[in-house]
Scaffold this motif. Structure first.
Motif, PDB file in Angstrom:
ATOM      1  N   ASP A  39     -13.412 -11.832  11.403  1.00 26.23           N
ATOM      2  CA  ASP A  39     -13.988 -11.712  10.069  1.00 26.23           C
ATOM      3  C   ASP A  39     -14.876 -12.922   9.840  1.00 26.23           C
ATOM      4  OD1 ASP A  39     -14.560 -10.694   7.591  1.00 26.23           O
ATOM      5  OD2 ASP A  39     -12.514 -10.757   6.823  1.00 26.23           O
ATOM      6  N   TYR A  40     -15.568 -12.942   8.708  1.00 25.63           N
ATOM      7  CA  TYR A  40     -16.424 -14.065   8.365  1.00 25.63           C
ATOM      8  C   TYR A  40     -16.389 -14.270   6.855  1.00 25.63           C
ATOM      9  CZ  TYR A  40     -19.647 -10.463   6.806  1.00 25.63           C
ATOM     10  OH  TYR A  40     -20.182  -9.401   6.151  1.00 25.63           O
ATOM     11  N   LEU A  76     -19.277 -12.102  15.442  1.00 25.77           N
ATOM     12  CA  LEU A  76     -18.501 -10.874  15.613  1.00 25.77           C
ATOM     13  C   LEU A  76     -18.615 -10.342  17.032  1.00 25.77           C
ATOM     14  CD1 LEU A  76     -19.433  -9.185  12.236  1.00 25.77           C
ATOM     15  CD2 LEU A  76     -17.173 -10.043  12.863  1.00 25.77           C
ATOM     16  N   ASP A 131     -27.467 -14.134   8.831  1.00 24.09           N
ATOM     17  CA  ASP A 131     -26.943 -12.881   9.356  1.00 24.09           C
ATOM     18  C   ASP A 131     -26.837 -12.881  10.870  1.00 24.09           C
ATOM     19  OD1 ASP A 131     -26.698 -11.950   6.825  1.00 24.09           O
ATOM     20  OD2 ASP A 131     -28.366 -10.533   6.906  1.00 24.09           O
ATOM     21  N   HIS A 176     -11.322  -3.864   7.026  1.00 27.10           N
ATOM     22  CA  HIS A 176     -11.413  -5.186   6.418  1.00 27.10           C
ATOM     23  C   HIS A 176     -10.932  -5.231   4.978  1.00 27.10           C
ATOM     24  CE1 HIS A 176     -14.086  -5.630   9.879  1.00 27.10           C
ATOM     25  NE2 HIS A 176     -13.962  -6.927   9.743  1.00 27.10           N
ATOM     26  N   ARG A 226     -23.685  -4.285   9.066  1.00 27.31           N
ATOM     27  CA  ARG A 226     -24.034  -4.592  10.461  1.00 27.31           C
ATOM     28  C   ARG A 226     -22.790  -5.010  11.249  1.00 27.31           C
ATOM     29  NH1 ARG A 226     -25.423  -4.324  14.873  1.00 27.31           N
ATOM     30  NH2 ARG A 226     -27.129  -5.353  15.954  1.00 27.31           N
ATOM     31  N   SER A 227     -21.773  -5.551  10.571  1.00 31.15           N
ATOM     32  CA  SER A 227     -20.564  -5.970  11.265  1.00 31.15           C
ATOM     33  C   SER A 227     -19.878  -4.789  11.931  1.00 31.15           C
ATOM     34  CB  SER A 227     -19.598  -6.661  10.303  1.00 31.15           C
ATOM     35  OG  SER A 227     -19.165  -5.773   9.290  1.00 31.15           O
ATOM     36  N   LYS A 271     -23.596 -14.371  11.842  1.00 32.74           N
ATOM     37  CA  LYS A 271     -22.484 -13.450  11.575  1.00 32.74           C
ATOM     38  C   LYS A 271     -22.366 -12.445  12.710  1.00 32.74           C
ATOM     39  CE  LYS A 271     -23.647 -13.491   6.665  1.00 32.74           C
ATOM     40  NZ  LYS A 271     -24.179 -12.634   5.587  1.00 32.74           N
ATOM     41  N   ILE A 272     -23.508 -11.862  13.077  1.00 32.64           N
ATOM     42  CA  ILE A 272     -23.508 -10.842  14.125  1.00 32.64           C
ATOM     43  C   ILE A 272     -23.043 -11.430  15.453  1.00 32.64           C
ATOM     44  CG2 ILE A 272     -24.978  -9.303  15.478  1.00 32.64           C
ATOM     45  CD1 ILE A 272     -26.746  -9.070  12.926  1.00 32.64           C
TER      46      ILE A 272
END
Length: 239
Positions: free
Chosen positions: A100-101, A94, A87, A190, A199-200, A90-91
């Motif tokens: 996007d992921y 972004l 995670d 999205h 969280r995104s 990912k954060i």
């Protein structure tokens, strides 16, 4: 989006890169793949790519560093590929400008869906779909042009935004003075393939505030409504 979208894939696993490439090519896309970040800049400078698929776990320069460098120089949409449960990556991805992921292991159909969704939001076709009229939002001196996908500040300066940031601002402009939950914002920006990674949205809100607010730590434009979501707190006109 062109009739044949051009994809640049940065993936060091030859088997995965081959599998992805074959699937995307079978679905009408032109694919170029490279195993590391060494030639990313040269490829982007020489080629007209519509989207970058970037694995984060690469030999040599890591994907986050590549993402940061590419975003500083190009407005190409970026989808990052992360491992299950990472995670933090990912954060960070972004935060530094990814649109996007997708999480490994993933289905090729999911990746294709995400690519198409990002291209619909950021490509030329999205400008056509915006229509010839009513494509400009105005609030507090800001101007958001849907057709050109640009944002102009009250001082008249054009503010650079990633595709994901622009889509989020567009969603707020369509729903001024209305609380939007994270789930609603995920679906608006999205689509249903995004998954539950709320969280995104928090990360994108933070990025957007850095560009819109005089004091991002005490936001006046995009406000947090505790336990509910976020709200664009301003009257919006559409012309």
């Amino acid at each position: 989006m062109s009739n044949r979208s051009s994809v640049l894939i940065v993936e060091d696993d030859a088997e995965i890169a081959e599998l992805i490439s074959r699937y995307l090519e079978n679905n009408g896309m032109a694919v170029t793949r490279i195993p590391s970040g060494e030639t990313v800049d040269a490829k982007l400078a020489a080629g007209d790519f519509d989207i970058l698929i970037l694995d984060l776990n690469l030999p040599g320069e890591d994907g986050l560093s590549i993402c940061r460098r590419v975003r500083a120089a190009h407005d190409i949409p970026i989808i990052i590929v992360t491992a299950q449960g990472e995670d933090v990556d990912k954060i960070l991805g972004l935060e530094i400008g990814a649109d996007d992921y997708v999480v490994k292991p993933f289905n090729s159909r999911e990746l294709l869906a995400r690519i198409r969704a990002v291209l619909r939001r950021t490509g030329p076709q999205s400008r056509v779909e915006a229509g010839p009229s009513n494509q400009i939002f105005q609030f507090l001196g800001w101007r958001i042009n849907l057709l050109a996908r640009d944002v102009v500040s009250p001082s008249g300066m054009k503010v650079a935004m990633t595709g994901a940031e622009f889509d989020l601002l567009h969603a707020f402009c369509e729903n001024p003075n209305r609380v939007l939950t994270r789930d609603q914002l995920i679906n608006m920006t999205h689509g249903p393939t995004a998954g539950p990674f709320e969280r995104s949205i928090d990360v994108l809100i933070s990025r957007l505030r850095q560009k819109l607010e005089k004091d991002p730590k005490n936001p006046a434009i995009i406000q947090t409504v505790r336990s509910e979501g976020y709200m664009l707190s301003a009257p919006v006109a559409r012309i």
